[in-house]
Design an enzyme around this catalytic site. Structure first.
Site, PDB file in Angstrom:
ATOM      1  N   GLU A  37       0.899  -1.151   0.000  1.00 51.81           N
ATOM      2  CA  GLU A  37       0.000   0.000   0.000  1.00 51.81           C
ATOM      3  C   GLU A  37       0.934   1.196   0.000  1.00 51.81           C
ATOM      4  OE1 GLU A  37      -1.847   3.321   0.653  1.00 51.81           O
ATOM      5  OE2 GLU A  37      -0.864   2.621   2.472  1.00 51.81           O
ATOM      6  N   CYS A  71      -1.587   6.128   6.068  1.00 54.53           N
ATOM      7  CA  CYS A  71      -2.056   6.025   4.687  1.00 54.53           C
ATOM      8  C   CYS A  71      -3.404   6.681   4.422  1.00 54.53           C
ATOM      9  CB  CYS A  71      -2.075   4.567   4.245  1.00 54.53           C
ATOM     10  SG  CYS A  71      -3.102   3.499   5.264  1.00 54.53           S
TER      11      CYS A  71
END
Length: 163
Positions: A37, A71
């Site tokens: 990610e 994130c």
């Protein structure tokens, strides 16, 4: 890097493209599958029907978690023009309520048990953020800014920039 020399069944990483390349290169040596990610830009939208104080508070909570180093961090806020000035007032109030001024964020004069505003992960990331404020971004710094950045101690104050 030494950790990546070990054999794993699967590697999962959240981070930058730079780190992703290091992980993939190491994993390839063992043919280890990876899930990466690699971040991105996360806009937040504030509609004219929103509760502006609640929106500002929630954005600040998300923004200050781990000093914004995660994130799903709020990268920028798009606000309906009809409420932009009022929202700006609310985000400034929320910032002061939650993190205080730049000196309070640094923890100067505050007992270590009360210091909570996290530092950047390393000097390189602090420099990267600093460079964004050094370039001609066309905005106005309302809180924080270059004069409070301390690369050596990895301190980057909560900074609010308006168009």
């Amino acid at each position: 890097s030494a950790l990546l020399e070990l054999p794993f069944d699967h590697i999962t990483v959240t981070g930058s493209s730079f780190v992703g390349k290091i992980v993939m290169t190491a994993a390839a040596k063992h043919l280890t599958p990876c899930t990466l990610e690699l971040g991105g830009k996360n806009p937040t939208f504030v509609d004219k029907s929103a509760d502006l104080r609640l929106s500002a508070d929630r954005i600040m909570i998300a923004k200050t978690a781990n000093a914004g180093q995660w994130c799903v961090d709020v990268d920028y806020v798009l606000v309906d023009e009809t409420v932009a000035d009022k929202f700006t007032e609310e985000i400034l109030k929320s910032t002061h309520r939650m993190v205080g001024n730049e000196m309070q964020q640094r923890g100067d004069g505050i007992h270590v048990s009360q210091q909570w505003y996290t530092r950047m992960i390393n000097e390189r990331h602090t420099e990267r953020l600093k460079s964004y404020l050094e370039e001609d971004h066309g905005g106005k710094v309302l809180i924080g800014g270059l004069e409070h950045v301390d690369v050596k101690s990895k301190f980057f104050p909560m900074t609010v920039v308006s168009p």
